[in-house]
Design an enzyme around this catalytic site. Sequence first.
Site, PDB file in Angstrom:
ATOM      1  N   ARG A   1      -3.972 -32.591   5.766  1.00 39.31           N
ATOM      2  CA  ARG A   1      -5.209 -33.203   6.243  1.00 39.31           C
ATOM      3  C   ARG A   1      -5.939 -32.084   6.983  1.00 39.31           C
ATOM      4  O   ARG A   1      -5.325 -31.355   7.755  1.00 39.31           O
ATOM      5  CB  ARG A   1      -4.904 -34.400   7.139  1.00 39.31           C
ATOM      6  N   CYS A   2      -7.209 -31.933   6.694  1.00 42.16           N
ATOM      7  CA  CYS A   2      -7.934 -30.762   7.187  1.00 42.16           C
ATOM      8  C   CYS A   2      -9.224 -31.174   7.900  1.00 42.16           C
ATOM      9  O   CYS A   2     -10.279 -31.314   7.277  1.00 42.16           O
ATOM     10  CB  CYS A   2      -8.253 -29.843   5.997  1.00 42.16           C
TER      11      CYS A   2
ATOM     12  N   ASP B   1      -5.582 -48.426  -2.247  1.00 42.49           N
ATOM     13  CA  ASP B   1      -6.738 -48.953  -1.520  1.00 42.49           C
ATOM     14  C   ASP B   1      -8.064 -48.308  -1.940  1.00 42.49           C
ATOM     15  O   ASP B   1      -9.012 -48.282  -1.160  1.00 42.49           O
ATOM     16  CB  ASP B   1      -6.524 -48.766  -0.010  1.00 42.49           C
TER      17      ASP B   1
ATOM     18  N   THR C   1      -2.638 -42.209  -4.101  1.00 44.57           N
ATOM     19  CA  THR C   1      -2.206 -42.727  -2.792  1.00 44.57           C
ATOM     20  C   THR C   1      -1.312 -43.935  -3.019  1.00 44.57           C
ATOM     21  O   THR C   1      -1.601 -44.759  -3.906  1.00 44.57           O
ATOM     22  CB  THR C   1      -3.397 -43.137  -1.895  1.00 44.57           C
TER      23      THR C   1
ATOM     24  N   ARG D   1      -1.927 -28.074 -17.698  1.00 34.81           N
ATOM     25  CA  ARG D   1      -1.613 -27.900 -19.113  1.00 34.81           C
ATOM     26  C   ARG D   1      -2.858 -28.058 -19.993  1.00 34.81           C
ATOM     27  O   ARG D   1      -3.151 -27.218 -20.829  1.00 34.81           O
ATOM     28  CB  ARG D   1      -0.565 -28.948 -19.540  1.00 34.81           C
TER      29      ARG D   1
ATOM     30  N   ARG E   1       0.284 -31.419 -13.339  1.00 31.42           N
ATOM     31  CA  ARG E   1       0.799 -30.865 -14.606  1.00 31.42           C
ATOM     32  C   ARG E   1      -0.204 -31.085 -15.740  1.00 31.42           C
ATOM     33  O   ARG E   1      -0.498 -30.182 -16.524  1.00 31.42           O
ATOM     34  CB  ARG E   1       2.133 -31.553 -14.923  1.00 31.42           C
TER      35      ARG E   1
ATOM     36  N   ASP F   1      -1.167 -46.393  -1.211  1.00 33.16           N
ATOM     37  CA  ASP F   1      -1.781 -47.587  -0.603  1.00 33.16           C
ATOM     38  C   ASP F   1      -2.539 -48.473  -1.593  1.00 33.16           C
ATOM     39  O   ASP F   1      -2.817 -49.633  -1.291  1.00 33.16           O
ATOM     40  CB  ASP F   1      -2.752 -47.172   0.509  1.00 33.16           C
TER      41      ASP F   1
ATOM     42  N   ARG G   1      -1.770 -48.339   5.110  1.00 34.96           N
ATOM     43  CA  ARG G   1      -2.898 -48.054   5.985  1.00 34.96           C
ATOM     44  C   ARG G   1      -3.622 -49.353   6.327  1.00 34.96           C
ATOM     45  O   ARG G   1      -2.996 -50.256   6.840  1.00 34.96           O
ATOM     46  CB  ARG G   1      -3.840 -47.030   5.356  1.00 34.96           C
TER      47      ARG G   1
ATOM     48  N   GLY H   1      -2.361 -38.031   2.244  1.00 39.99           N
ATOM     49  CA  GLY H   1      -0.940 -38.380   2.129  1.00 39.99           C
ATOM     50  C   GLY H   1      -0.452 -38.134   0.709  1.00 39.99           C
ATOM     51  O   GLY H   1      -1.132 -38.494  -0.255  1.00 39.99           O
TER      52      GLY H   1
ATOM     53  N   VAL I   1      -3.408 -31.551 -15.509  1.00 39.14           N
ATOM     54  CA  VAL I   1      -4.614 -30.724 -15.297  1.00 39.14           C
ATOM     55  C   VAL I   1      -4.334 -29.282 -15.734  1.00 39.14           C
ATOM     56  O   VAL I   1      -5.115 -28.673 -16.477  1.00 39.14           O
ATOM     57  CB  VAL I   1      -5.058 -30.760 -13.807  1.00 39.14           C
TER      58      VAL I   1
ATOM     59  N   ARG J   1       7.105 -43.052   0.705  1.00 37.92           N
ATOM     60  CA  ARG J   1       6.215 -42.068   0.077  1.00 37.92           C
ATOM     61  C   ARG J   1       6.952 -41.091  -0.823  1.00 37.92           C
ATOM     62  O   ARG J   1       6.320 -40.323  -1.555  1.00 37.92           O
ATOM     63  CB  ARG J   1       5.470 -41.287   1.170  1.00 37.92           C
TER      64      ARG J   1
ATOM     65  N   GLY K   1      -6.804 -39.610  -1.809  1.00 36.46           N
ATOM     66  CA  GLY K   1      -7.364 -40.931  -1.519  1.00 36.46           C
ATOM     67  C   GLY K   1      -8.856 -40.865  -1.257  1.00 36.46           C
ATOM     68  O   GLY K   1      -9.495 -39.847  -1.538  1.00 36.46           O
ATOM     69  N   ASP K   2      -9.399 -41.942  -0.683  1.00 40.79           N
ATOM     70  CA  ASP K   2     -10.863 -41.973  -0.561  1.00 40.79           C
ATOM     71  C   ASP K   2     -11.396 -40.972   0.463  1.00 40.79           C
ATOM     72  O   ASP K   2     -12.536 -40.520   0.340  1.00 40.79           O
ATOM     73  CB  ASP K   2     -11.403 -43.388  -0.350  1.00 40.79           C
TER      74      ASP K   2
HETATM   75  P1  ADP Z   1      -6.829 -39.701   1.841  1.00 39.79           P
HETATM   76  O1  ADP Z   1      -7.471 -38.756   0.904  1.00 39.79           O
HETATM   77  O2  ADP Z   1      -5.419 -40.051   1.450  1.00 39.79           O
HETATM   78  O3  ADP Z   1      -7.696 -40.913   2.154  1.00 39.79           O
HETATM   79  P2  ADP Z   1      -7.549 -38.573   4.439  1.00 39.79           P
HETATM   80  O4  ADP Z   1      -8.479 -39.683   4.811  1.00 39.79           O
HETATM   81  O5  ADP Z   1      -6.636 -38.053   5.489  1.00 39.79           O
HETATM   82  O6  ADP Z   1      -6.590 -38.945   3.222  1.00 39.79           O
HETATM   83  O7  ADP Z   1      -8.454 -37.378   3.888  1.00 39.79           O
HETATM   84  C1  ADP Z   1      -7.887 -36.168   3.416  1.00 39.79           C
HETATM   85  C2  ADP Z   1      -8.797 -35.023   3.752  1.00 39.79           C
HETATM   86  O8  ADP Z   1     -10.060 -35.199   3.092  1.00 39.79           O
HETATM   87  C3  ADP Z   1      -9.174 -34.883   5.234  1.00 39.79           C
HETATM   88  O9  ADP Z   1      -8.181 -34.205   5.973  1.00 39.79           O
HETATM   89  C4  ADP Z   1     -10.446 -34.081   5.164  1.00 39.79           C
HETATM   90  O10 ADP Z   1     -10.182 -32.713   4.958  1.00 39.79           O
HETATM   91  C5  ADP Z   1     -11.105 -34.655   3.906  1.00 39.79           C
HETATM   92  N1  ADP Z   1     -12.044 -35.720   4.290  1.00 39.79           N
HETATM   93  C6  ADP Z   1     -11.740 -36.964   4.713  1.00 39.79           C
HETATM   94  N2  ADP Z   1     -12.842 -37.669   5.031  1.00 39.79           N
HETATM   95  C7  ADP Z   1     -13.895 -36.828   4.823  1.00 39.79           C
HETATM   96  C8  ADP Z   1     -15.306 -36.945   4.970  1.00 39.79           C
HETATM   97  N3  ADP Z   1     -15.865 -38.077   5.410  1.00 39.79           N
HETATM   98  N4  ADP Z   1     -16.052 -35.884   4.641  1.00 39.79           N
HETATM   99  C9  ADP Z   1     -15.504 -34.742   4.189  1.00 39.79           C
HETATM  100  N5  ADP Z   1     -14.176 -34.566   4.036  1.00 39.79           N
HETATM  101  C10 ADP Z   1     -13.377 -35.579   4.337  1.00 39.79           C
HETATM  102  O1  F6P Z   2      -2.133 -43.074   2.922  1.00 39.96           O
HETATM  103  C1  F6P Z   2      -0.750 -43.006   2.751  1.00 39.96           C
HETATM  104  C2  F6P Z   2      -0.032 -43.328   4.048  1.00 39.96           C
HETATM  105  O2  F6P Z   2       1.357 -43.240   3.816  1.00 39.96           O
HETATM  106  C3  F6P Z   2      -0.380 -44.667   4.678  1.00 39.96           C
HETATM  107  O3  F6P Z   2       0.276 -45.740   4.047  1.00 39.96           O
HETATM  108  C4  F6P Z   2       0.053 -44.448   6.094  1.00 39.96           C
HETATM  109  O4  F6P Z   2      -0.690 -45.261   6.977  1.00 39.96           O
HETATM  110  C5  F6P Z   2      -0.272 -42.994   6.328  1.00 39.96           C
HETATM  111  O5  F6P Z   2      -0.363 -42.387   5.049  1.00 39.96           O
HETATM  112  C6  F6P Z   2       0.753 -42.268   7.154  1.00 39.96           C
HETATM  113  O6  F6P Z   2       0.326 -40.980   7.343  1.00 39.96           O
HETATM  114  P1  F6P Z   2       1.229 -39.832   7.992  1.00 39.96           P
HETATM  115  O7  F6P Z   2       2.168 -39.362   6.938  1.00 39.96           O
HETATM  116  O8  F6P Z   2       0.240 -38.787   8.386  1.00 39.96           O
HETATM  117  O9  F6P Z   2       1.965 -40.446   9.139  1.00 39.96           O
END
Ligand code: ADP
Ligand code: F6P
Length: 329
Positions: A72-73, A129, A125, A25, A21, A127, A171, A11, A23, A262, A102-103
Amino acid sequence: MNTIAVLTSGGDAPGMNAAVRAVARYGCESNLRVLGIRRGYQGLINNDMYEMNLRSVSDIIHRGGTTLFSARCPEFKTEEGMQKAVEVCKANEIDGIVVIGGDGSFRGARDLSLRGVPCVGVPGTIDNDIACCDYTIGYDTALNTIMDMVDRIRDTTESHDRCSVVEVMGRRAGYLALNGGIAVGATSILIPEHAFDVKTDVIDRMARTQETGKKHFIVMLAEGCADMLREQGFDGAIGLANYIEKNTNVESRATILGHVQRGGSPTAKDRIVASKMGYRAVELLKNGIGNRVVAMQHDEILDYDIYEALNMEKHIDMDIYKIAMHISI
Ligand code: ADP
Ligand code: F6P
């Protein structure tokens, strides 16, 4: 280290541009070749990147979203996808990547580091979190947006002697709801980190304040409470608002704030923290150090091993919750 790359993933969050920026620069200033990867890990797999220079990141520090785009991939989580990413890194002679996200994105960074591409995570993020960080880029802007939006909701709630249930993002975490709830003086704050009972924590609290003359109410609800609400028979914010109306005779409305949270220009805090974190990430890579996460704790910028960071736990400050419950009555 000759070539570093930067991507934003998951997200988007206000302040990500300020980190990109920093990174770009500091990377260029350090005589590194800097590549901007579009759309996170998806762009990495698709070899969608461009060489950045000092001017590539002009005029973005104040802009919300991410000019590198985000995605998201799911493919990246597969061994095949991961191998494609490693091959693309080799083909582009990428020696290290700054991953802003994020994590979930950090898990990807960990896996890529394991396969020989050193990565440094930067927490971005709304969140807030991420366990190893007190603070994540975007959180302050989102919190202020929530405050502004609920102030507006309050105007109309007050004019009609109503109750407004406001659902905010986060989240599975309640940071935005808890601190947003304090900032707007919510009568009740429902967060996933704290067990609640709608009758006691919403209806009875409203009744107590009604006895002293209160006529309008804000109930702040974290989106992460959906399951807890369902267990008590409520279907989200709307179900909760309907129940409140039936059980208090106070006309009630539900607002799901959604993605407005967001967007928007990052606050000074988000721009400054993002700039410091981006700078630190380059400093690490410059010195050949990868597999780290940049973090902020007690206003200090630190870094941790990614594995260590992903295994940490973070607990919401329940003292703040207690204060809110004592003063919003
Ligand atoms: P955020 O980074 O905000 O927590 P996501 O959980 O959607 O968001 O993760 C972003 C992207 O990071 C995913 O679409 C995927 O490509 C990669 N990713 C997430 N979890 C894993 C994982 N356990 N192992 C490898 N890549 C991951
Ligand atoms: O992680 C950021 C966030 O905005 C969360 O607060 C929320 O649950 C989620 O992403 C929403 O994701 P999407 O934009 O894919 O609906």
